[in-house]
Scaffold this motif. Structure first.
Motif, PDB file in Angstrom:
ATOM      1  N   PHE A  82       0.846  -1.293   0.053  1.00 45.37           N
ATOM      2  CA  PHE A  82      -0.017   0.081   0.238  1.00 45.37           C
ATOM      3  C   PHE A  82       0.873   1.188   0.006  1.00 45.37           C
ATOM      4  CE2 PHE A  82      -3.618  -2.239  -0.264  1.00 45.37           C
ATOM      5  CZ  PHE A  82      -4.306  -2.558   1.064  1.00 45.37           C
ATOM      6  N   ILE A 137      -5.260  -3.856  -9.717  1.00 41.92           N
ATOM      7  CA  ILE A 137      -4.032  -3.158  -8.743  1.00 41.92           C
ATOM      8  C   ILE A 137      -3.000  -2.348  -9.753  1.00 41.92           C
ATOM      9  CG2 ILE A 137      -2.138  -3.695  -7.370  1.00 41.92           C
ATOM     10  CD1 ILE A 137      -3.667  -6.093  -6.146  1.00 41.92           C
ATOM     11  N   MET A 138      -2.602  -3.100 -10.805  1.00 38.10           N
ATOM     12  CA  MET A 138      -1.855  -2.379 -11.832  1.00 38.10           C
ATOM     13  C   MET A 138      -2.575  -1.201 -12.411  1.00 38.10           C
ATOM     14  SD  MET A 138       0.689  -4.936 -13.441  1.00 38.10           S
ATOM     15  CE  MET A 138      -0.475  -6.521 -13.951  1.00 38.10           C
ATOM     16  N   ALA A 164       1.565  -5.670  -7.670  1.00 33.10           N
ATOM     17  CA  ALA A 164       0.495  -6.595  -7.982  1.00 33.10           C
ATOM     18  C   ALA A 164       0.646  -8.182  -7.844  1.00 33.10           C
ATOM     19  CB  ALA A 164       0.230  -6.500  -9.478  1.00 33.10           C
ATOM     20  N   CYS A 195      -9.553  -5.555  -3.891  1.00 33.83           N
ATOM     21  CA  CYS A 195      -8.994  -6.734  -3.186  1.00 33.83           C
ATOM     22  C   CYS A 195     -10.563  -7.255  -2.670  1.00 33.83           C
ATOM     23  CB  CYS A 195      -8.055  -6.547  -2.167  1.00 33.83           C
ATOM     24  SG  CYS A 195      -6.581  -6.081  -2.542  1.00 33.83           S
ATOM     25  N   THR A 237      -3.494  10.752  -0.818  1.00 35.38           N
ATOM     26  CA  THR A 237      -2.493   9.866  -0.611  1.00 35.38           C
ATOM     27  C   THR A 237      -3.128   8.524  -0.228  1.00 35.38           C
ATOM     28  OG1 THR A 237      -1.985  10.680   1.867  1.00 35.38           O
ATOM     29  CG2 THR A 237      -0.479  11.253   0.271  1.00 35.38           C
ATOM     30  N   ALA A 238      -4.344   8.417   0.701  1.00 34.06           N
ATOM     31  CA  ALA A 238      -5.092   7.688   0.999  1.00 34.06           C
ATOM     32  C   ALA A 238      -6.040   6.876  -0.473  1.00 34.06           C
ATOM     33  CB  ALA A 238      -6.307   7.840   1.923  1.00 34.06           C
ATOM     34  N   ILE A 294      -7.123   0.235  -4.038  1.00 26.12           N
ATOM     35  CA  ILE A 294      -6.743  -1.261  -3.994  1.00 26.12           C
ATOM     36  C   ILE A 294      -7.330  -2.158  -3.319  1.00 26.12           C
ATOM     37  CG2 ILE A 294      -4.755  -2.494  -3.590  1.00 26.12           C
ATOM     38  CD1 ILE A 294      -2.854  -0.237  -4.640  1.00 26.12           C
ATOM     39  N   THR A 295      -7.869  -1.456  -2.003  1.00 26.56           N
ATOM     40  CA  THR A 295      -8.663  -2.246  -1.130  1.00 26.56           C
ATOM     41  C   THR A 295      -9.945  -2.731  -1.826  1.00 26.56           C
ATOM     42  OG1 THR A 295      -7.708  -0.913   0.681  1.00 26.56           O
ATOM     43  CG2 THR A 295      -9.701  -2.144   1.175  1.00 26.56           C
ATOM     44  N   VAL A 314       4.287   5.510  -5.539  1.00 28.04           N
ATOM     45  CA  VAL A 314       4.113   5.706  -7.069  1.00 28.04           C
ATOM     46  C   VAL A 314       3.116   6.725  -7.414  1.00 28.04           C
ATOM     47  CG1 VAL A 314       3.072   4.669  -8.920  1.00 28.04           C
ATOM     48  CG2 VAL A 314       4.618   3.309  -7.450  1.00 28.04           C
ATOM     49  N   MET A 315       1.779   6.820  -6.820  1.00 33.05           N
ATOM     50  CA  MET A 315       0.955   7.898  -7.055  1.00 33.05           C
ATOM     51  C   MET A 315       1.550   9.355  -6.842  1.00 33.05           C
ATOM     52  SD  MET A 315      -1.077   5.924  -8.729  1.00 33.05           S
ATOM     53  CE  MET A 315      -2.375   7.228  -9.202  1.00 33.05           C
ATOM     54  N   GLN A 319       1.225   4.149  -2.724  1.00 38.96           N
ATOM     55  CA  GLN A 319       0.869   5.587  -2.383  1.00 38.96           C
ATOM     56  C   GLN A 319       2.094   6.532  -3.093  1.00 38.96           C
ATOM     57  OE1 GLN A 319       0.690   5.526   2.005  1.00 38.96           O
ATOM     58  NE2 GLN A 319      -1.163   6.396   1.789  1.00 38.96           N
ATOM     59  N   GLN A 361       6.053  -1.623 -10.396  1.00 36.22           N
ATOM     60  CA  GLN A 361       4.621  -1.529 -10.267  1.00 36.22           C
ATOM     61  C   GLN A 361       4.005  -2.980 -10.536  1.00 36.22           C
ATOM     62  OE1 GLN A 361       5.204   1.499 -13.304  1.00 36.22           O
ATOM     63  NE2 GLN A 361       3.551   2.861 -12.329  1.00 36.22           N
ATOM     64  N   VAL A 410      -4.792   0.667 -11.091  1.00 33.89           N
ATOM     65  CA  VAL A 410      -4.837   1.838  -9.916  1.00 33.89           C
ATOM     66  C   VAL A 410      -3.435   2.466 -10.032  1.00 33.89           C
ATOM     67  CG1 VAL A 410      -4.811   1.946  -7.407  1.00 33.89           C
ATOM     68  CG2 VAL A 410      -6.644   0.708  -8.603  1.00 33.89           C
ATOM     69  N   ILE A 411      -2.350   1.622 -10.109  1.00 33.96           N
ATOM     70  CA  ILE A 411      -0.992   2.578  -9.975  1.00 33.96           C
ATOM     71  C   ILE A 411      -0.490   2.903 -11.272  1.00 33.96           C
ATOM     72  CG2 ILE A 411      -0.190   1.832  -7.782  1.00 33.96           C
ATOM     73  CD1 ILE A 411       0.991  -0.690  -8.595  1.00 33.96           C
ATOM     74  N   ASN A 412      -1.529   3.092 -12.132  1.00 34.11           N
ATOM     75  CA  ASN A 412      -1.240   3.848 -13.507  1.00 34.11           C
ATOM     76  C   ASN A 412      -0.469   2.989 -14.328  1.00 34.11           C
ATOM     77  OD1 ASN A 412      -2.550   6.087 -13.211  1.00 34.11           O
ATOM     78  ND2 ASN A 412      -0.804   7.452 -12.599  1.00 34.11           N
ATOM     79  N   PRO A 434      -5.302   5.930  -3.429  1.00 32.86           N
ATOM     80  CA  PRO A 434      -4.683   4.650  -4.035  1.00 32.86           C
ATOM     81  C   PRO A 434      -4.942   3.325  -3.132  1.00 32.86           C
ATOM     82  CG  PRO A 434      -2.623   6.056  -3.951  1.00 32.86           C
ATOM     83  CD  PRO A 434      -3.941   6.662  -3.590  1.00 32.86           C
ATOM     84  N   VAL A 435      -4.697   3.692  -1.862  1.00 36.25           N
ATOM     85  CA  VAL A 435      -4.986   2.526  -0.910  1.00 36.25           C
ATOM     86  C   VAL A 435      -6.366   2.089  -0.925  1.00 36.25           C
ATOM     87  CG1 VAL A 435      -4.718   1.862   1.608  1.00 36.25           C
ATOM     88  CG2 VAL A 435      -2.749   3.454   0.506  1.00 36.25           C
ATOM     89  N   LEU A 491      -6.104  -8.652   4.622  1.00 27.74           N
ATOM     90  CA  LEU A 491      -6.277  -7.426   3.935  1.00 27.74           C
ATOM     91  C   LEU A 491      -6.377  -6.215   4.991  1.00 27.74           C
ATOM     92  CD1 LEU A 491      -6.920  -5.508   1.354  1.00 27.74           C
ATOM     93  CD2 LEU A 491      -9.223  -6.465   1.582  1.00 27.74           C
ATOM     94  N   PHE A 525      -1.985 -13.351  -0.956  1.00 31.13           N
ATOM     95  CA  PHE A 525      -3.322 -13.904  -1.031  1.00 31.13           C
ATOM     96  C   PHE A 525      -3.255 -15.249  -1.172  1.00 31.13           C
ATOM     97  CE2 PHE A 525      -4.660  -9.817   0.213  1.00 31.13           C
ATOM     98  CZ  PHE A 525      -5.450  -9.218  -0.571  1.00 31.13           C
ATOM     99  N   ASP A 566      -4.039  14.193   2.869  1.00 28.17           N
ATOM    100  CA  ASP A 566      -4.345  12.967   3.433  1.00 28.17           C
ATOM    101  C   ASP A 566      -4.997  12.114   2.672  1.00 28.17           C
ATOM    102  OD1 ASP A 566      -3.962  13.809   6.852  1.00 28.17           O
ATOM    103  OD2 ASP A 566      -2.441  13.153   5.575  1.00 28.17           O
TER     104      ASP A 566
END
Lengths: 502, 158
Positions: A218, B114-115, A393, B91, B80-81, B87-88, A224-225, A222, A389, B117-119, B83-84, A417, A400, B77
């Motif tokens: 996670f 997931i990928m 994944a 999942c 930054t939260a 991804i959650t 990366v973004m 963060q 990246q 989400v991180i572009n 992408p988390v 999770l 998991f 805040d």
């Protein structure tokens, strides 16, 4: 003893034995590297194949798996911040930091060297003092176990860094997590809220995977973004460390190995407890405790020596007393019983070639582990050099899958999770999750033995804990440690306020 | 030692402490044989967490105030939260779908999600990485280790 030792050596120095040991070490290392698989599972998978083997060779192979398995978990711990086994969790703190600083070789090879040294040390202890060491196992009753766990937990005070109370809070949270499920004495369900899946409590695998691996992924996402480069900011050095660097860590290796052997001897403790206790005491006794968790190689050396040091120690109660002290030694016991070998004091007199062959084979297993580990490290470095990246994944999918494979329940994956998110929240508010993990690992041992000790003493606290010299010493050391940590935290906070005002 | 935002840590700790004390008070099995009982350690922990929460609230109130744009801080805040949280969500969807569509289909979708989400937008990378990884994981766990991975509707076909 010398005759038995020579017999053991001659048994080990046969081609079938050496090949079995090498295969066992390689299998164990591979199993340890995969999150969700550990030494116990790797041994269990080979158990059916041992039926047709000579009993001594079967036991030697399983011993190799045990040694390799306890080491293998450190490779992903250093490279991707994910412990492959519970016992490698401590290695993440400094090992992964070393990798992020570009000192990948130092982290990986320190863990390899330390595991080898710890394993060899414990094998030598086995050979020389197995039967007397069995007396140590008998000296530890409920009061002593509680005192030892309490001493280990006193470490949580110093894990809060700038805020000692956050360390204590995190530790309490970890102990609280350990109380979920059926109560160990009365069998009362606690904090289960009617969920059947919660009755066995939180399993260490999803909890560790969540707090370490998922929360780290996670954090990487963060970064990366946020536009930070995902790759390491410095050039990676994957070379074998210099002799001067290796030599500097010897005292830490010996310290960790001693803790590993002693903790390994105690039934129910095991490699994970040994690595956490070793790490916490090394940090406590260090001249520079703040450097732990920031890429100090000693933070890798001590827990790795401790967790492999425990492998030899764990054989003592198994062979000398017939008591399997851990899941892995329980598999060993199954193998012995399959082959009609009854462990216990008589084993050393009636069939001494079996225990001494095992002891000598563990010495050889740890030597082979150096070469096997070296090859696995080369392979692992290549695998983790893929696009970062994609690595996020891949690691989440791997974690998991590993967690599901461990328990065959989707609930466990959900727990991983959830703990990943909890890990993120803990990081955000600078609450050390190390303390939570320490609390979780030692909390069960502490509570179960506290209550057993009180039952034995019929409710008398003084009678339970201060009738024994050993538990008295451990408890006094624990209270002194707590007082010192709190005082140090308050003084340090006042000093920084004063310097800020100036 | 304390910051203003530790008030939140304190409030959550106080609430958690109270919760633990209330729930633990219902664990009734104390006997002469087991003086501490199942509620002993949870009650000690509950009081400990509650006390530390109060310490944090007090510490936060006494902490020096830092002049900062609270709105900007909360926005940062949240950013930054994001992408988390995304991804959650991916999942959670994975966990729901796993039993129905099976591991072999759900896992590549998880990795693609997931990928994404991180572009990562290169379709070839998305497909190659997710399919190759799923196959390798399936071979290791499902075939070599004989773990019964959920196959979903594919179970009736295969």
């Amino acid at each position: 003893m010398l005759d038995s030792l020579i017999t053991g050596l001659s048994t080990v120095l046969q081609w079938e034995s050496l090949l079995a040991i090498i295969f066992g070490v390689a299998w164990g290392t591979l199993g340890g590297m995969i999150p969700g698989i550990n030494a116990t599972i790797a041994m269990a998978l080979l158990l059916p194949f041992t039926w047709s083997m000579d009993p001594v060779i079967a036991i030697m192979m399983l011993g190799g798996v045990y040694c390799g398995g306890e080491y293998g978990g450190s490779i992903p711990a250093v490279l991707i911040g994910t412990p492959g086994t519970n016992a490698a969790a401590c290695t993440v703190y400094d090992g992964y930091e070393l990798h992020k600083q570009g000192k990948t070789g130092l982290g990986l090879y320190t863990s390899l060297n330390s595991s080898v040294i710890g394993g060899i040390f414990s094998a030598i202890c086995l050979i020389l003092v197995a039967v007397p060491l069995a007396g140590v196992a008998l000296a530890f009753g409920p009061a002593e176990y509680f005192a030892l766990a309490f001493l280990g937990l006193s470490m949580i005070c110093s894990l809060g860094e700038k805020n000692v109370f956050k360390g204590i809070l995190a530790g309490f949270f970890g102990i609280l997590l350990a109380t979920v499920g059926f109560d160990p004495i009365a069998g009362v369900p606690r904090f289960t809220f009617g969920f059947m899946s919660m009755t066995e409590g939180f399993n260490m695998v999803p909890l560790m995977m969540g707090l370490y691996a998922i929360s780290e992924m996670f954090k990487q996402a963060q970064e990366v973004m946020a536009g930070e480069t995902f790759n390491l900011k410095v050039k990676t050095d994957t070379t074998f460390p210099k002799w001067s660097e290796i030599k500097r860590l010897f005292p830490f290796n010996i310290f960790g190995s001693i803790i590993g052997v002693i903790v390994g001897v105690m039934p129910g403790a095991g490699a994970t407890v040994a690595s956490f206790l070793g790490y916490s005491w090394a940090k406590r006794l260090s001249k520079n405790p703040d450097s732990f968790g920031k890429g100090n190689p000693a933070g890798v050396a001590v827990p790795e020596s401790a967790n492999n040091g425990a492998t030899g120690g764990a054989m003592v109660p198994l062979l000398a007393l017939g008591i399997p002290g851990s899941n892995s030694t329980a598999i060993m016991l199954s193998a012995l019983m399959i082959h009609n070998v009854t462990p216990g004091p008589m084993l050393f007199t009636k069939s001494p070639e079996i225990p001494y062959s095992l002891f000598v084979s563990m010495l050889f297993a740890n030597i082979f582990m150096f070469f096997v580990g070296y090859l696995f490290i080369k392979f692992a470095i290549k695998v983790t050099s893929i696009s970062k990246q994609a690595l996020v994944a891949v690691i989440i999918a791997l974690v998991f899958t590993g967690v599901y494979a461990y328990s065959l329940e989707i609930f466990s994956v959900a727990v991983a999770l959830a703990f990943g998110l909890i890990g993120m929240i803990l990081r955000r508010f600078e609450i050390p999750h190390t303390a939570s993990v320490l609390g979780f690992v030692l909390g069960f041992i502490m509570e179960a033995n506290l209550r057993r000790a009180l039952i034995v003493s019929e409710g008398s606290m003084g009678g339970a804990f201060f009738n024994s010299t050993l538990s008295s010493i451990l408890l006094i050391a624990a209270f002194a440690s707590i007082a010192l940590s709190i005082a140090r935290g308050v003084i340090s906070s006042r000093k920084s306020k004063t310097s800020a005002a100036a | 030692m304390f910051k203003r935002e530790d008030a939140l840590v304190g409030i959550v700790s106080v609430l958690l402490g109270i919760f633990v004390l209330v729930v633990a008070s219902n664990f009734h099995e104390t006997t002469m044989l087991d003086p501490a009982g199942p509620e002993g350690v949870p009650i000690i922990l509950g009081w400990g967490i509650l006390l530390i929460g109060i310490i944090h609230i007090a510490g936060a109130l006494l902490a020096p105030k830092i002049n900062e744009d609270k709105q900007a801080k909360w926005t940062k805040d949240f950013e930054t939260a994001k992408p988390v949280l995304q991804i959650t969500l991916v999942c959670i969807l994975y966990l729901f779908l796993l039993e129905y569509i099976g591991y072999l289909i759900a896992t590549p979708l998880l990795m693609i999600g997931i990928m994404w989400v991180i572009n990562v937008r290169n379709v070839k990378s998305l497909l190659l990485t997710s399919i190759f990884t799923t196959i390798v994981l399936f071979l290791i766990f499902g075939v070599a280790l004989k773990v019964k991975l959920p196959m979903g509707f594919l179970e009736s076909i295969l």
